[in-house]
Design a protein around this motif. Structure first.
Motif: not given
Length: 329
Positions: A255-258, A315-328
């Motif tokens: 997940e983090l790789e995203a 990096g919060r922006e990188a974390e936000e990408r991970v969170l968005d993917i996890l939400d899907t």
């Protein structure tokens, strides 16, 4: 013992140690280069002597002027530092060096002072300045403590795990404190159950004093919270004392790789648990501060400081990408 010399004494562990010694009626002298603000500059109970601890003549002068009962070495980063200090302060009632849990040379749970082997240290590693040899140098410093004790010096060392608490200039815990205060969704790397043993700084200070007063020459004493918590439990504890409503989201390596992230990008994450046995120190009647109280004091000072732990931020922006993917998912 009535008089103490603290080598260091103005920053993190040393600052709390001075406060601990003052609370137990010691006359305290701090010895350092004076490169940082002295929080005790207006306290007439504390004397400051400026000098470089790597200069043996300066240490010898301090030993002669202060004639301390106990010496606490907060900045013995190289084996040579310990060897020199145990010679110069050989006649003191106690010399206590701050070592590290990183001195242990084998991964096992828990690491015990009299069972777990120490790291080796080559001649080149003894003088190396990189972080890669920190544990090797600390282990060799501990061997110097043993050698000094064999000569009749009342030398001991303490081995903290990773230290947290007020005035921590490393800002390691400040990262997680700031995250809890700023965001309502946080990523916890892995499944949240990894353990990296931590030690509250005031407990490290009290351990140093107790070891000086009651410890045995040539011995090492582990220091760490008596109750361990996982990384997730630590973040939940911060949220509880901060009265913050935070959702914790687990993210493994895939997940983090995203977001181009790794689990190791997060401070306090460790694949294999790092746990120190504190039974030997507890046998000297040392106790650790309840975790809720330790975290509350740490948060209170954090809020007054300007520290945010940003140097540890993946990096919060990188974390936000991970969170968005996890939400899907």
């Amino acid at each position: 013992m009535d008089t103490a010399l603290v080598i260091g004494g103005t920053r993190f562990i040393g600052r709390h140690l001075v406060e601990e010694l003052l609370a137990h009626d010691y006359d305290v002298t701090i010895f350092n280069r004076g490169n940082y603000d002295n929080p005790f500059a207006d306290d007439d109970r504390v004397t400051q002597v400026q000098g470089d601890r790597t200069n043996d003549s300066a240490l010898e002068a301090a030993a002669a002027d202060v004639n301390p009962d106990a010496v606490f070495d907060c900045v013995a980063y190289y084996p040579r530092d310990v060897r020199a200090a145990t010679e110069i302060f050989a006649d003191c009632d106690a010399y206590v060096s701050i070592s590290s849990g990183d001195a242990y040379g084998r991964e096992e749970i828990p690491k015990r002072e009299d069972e777990t082997p120490m790291r080796p240290c080559t001649t080149e590693q003894e003088t190396d300045e990189s972080g890669d040899t920190y544990g090797n140098r600390k282990a060799e410093g501990d061997r110097a403590v043993v050698a000094a004790a064999e000569r009749g010096v009342n030398a001991m060392s303490v081995r903290p795990c990773i230290v947290y608490g007020p005035h921590d200039y490393t800002e390691r815990l400040d990262f997680w404190l700031d995250r809890v205060l700023e965001y309502d969704r946080l990523i916890v790397p892995g499944d949240g159950t990894n353990i990296w043993h931590r030690a509250y700084v005031e407990d490290v200070a009290s351990a140093l004093r107790i070891v000086a007063e009651r410890g045995d020459p040539g011995e090492f004493y582990n220091i760490g919270d008596r109750r361990l918590v996982t990384l997730q439990e630590m973040v939940e504890l911060i949220a509880d004392v901060a009265d913050a409503d935070v959702e914790l989201v687990h993210a493994g390596p895939r997940e983090l790789e995203a977001g181009g992230l790794l689990t190791d990008d997060y401070i306090f994450y460790r694949d294999y648990p790092h746990v120190l046995s504190t039974a030997k120190l507890a046998a000297l009647d040392w106790e650790s501060t309840p975790l809720e109280e330790a975290m509350a004091r740490t948060l209170e000072e954090h809020l007054k400081s300007e520290r945010d732990g940003s140097e540890h931020d993946p990096g919060r922006e990188a974390e936000e990408r991970v969170l968005d993917i996890l939400d899907t998912l």
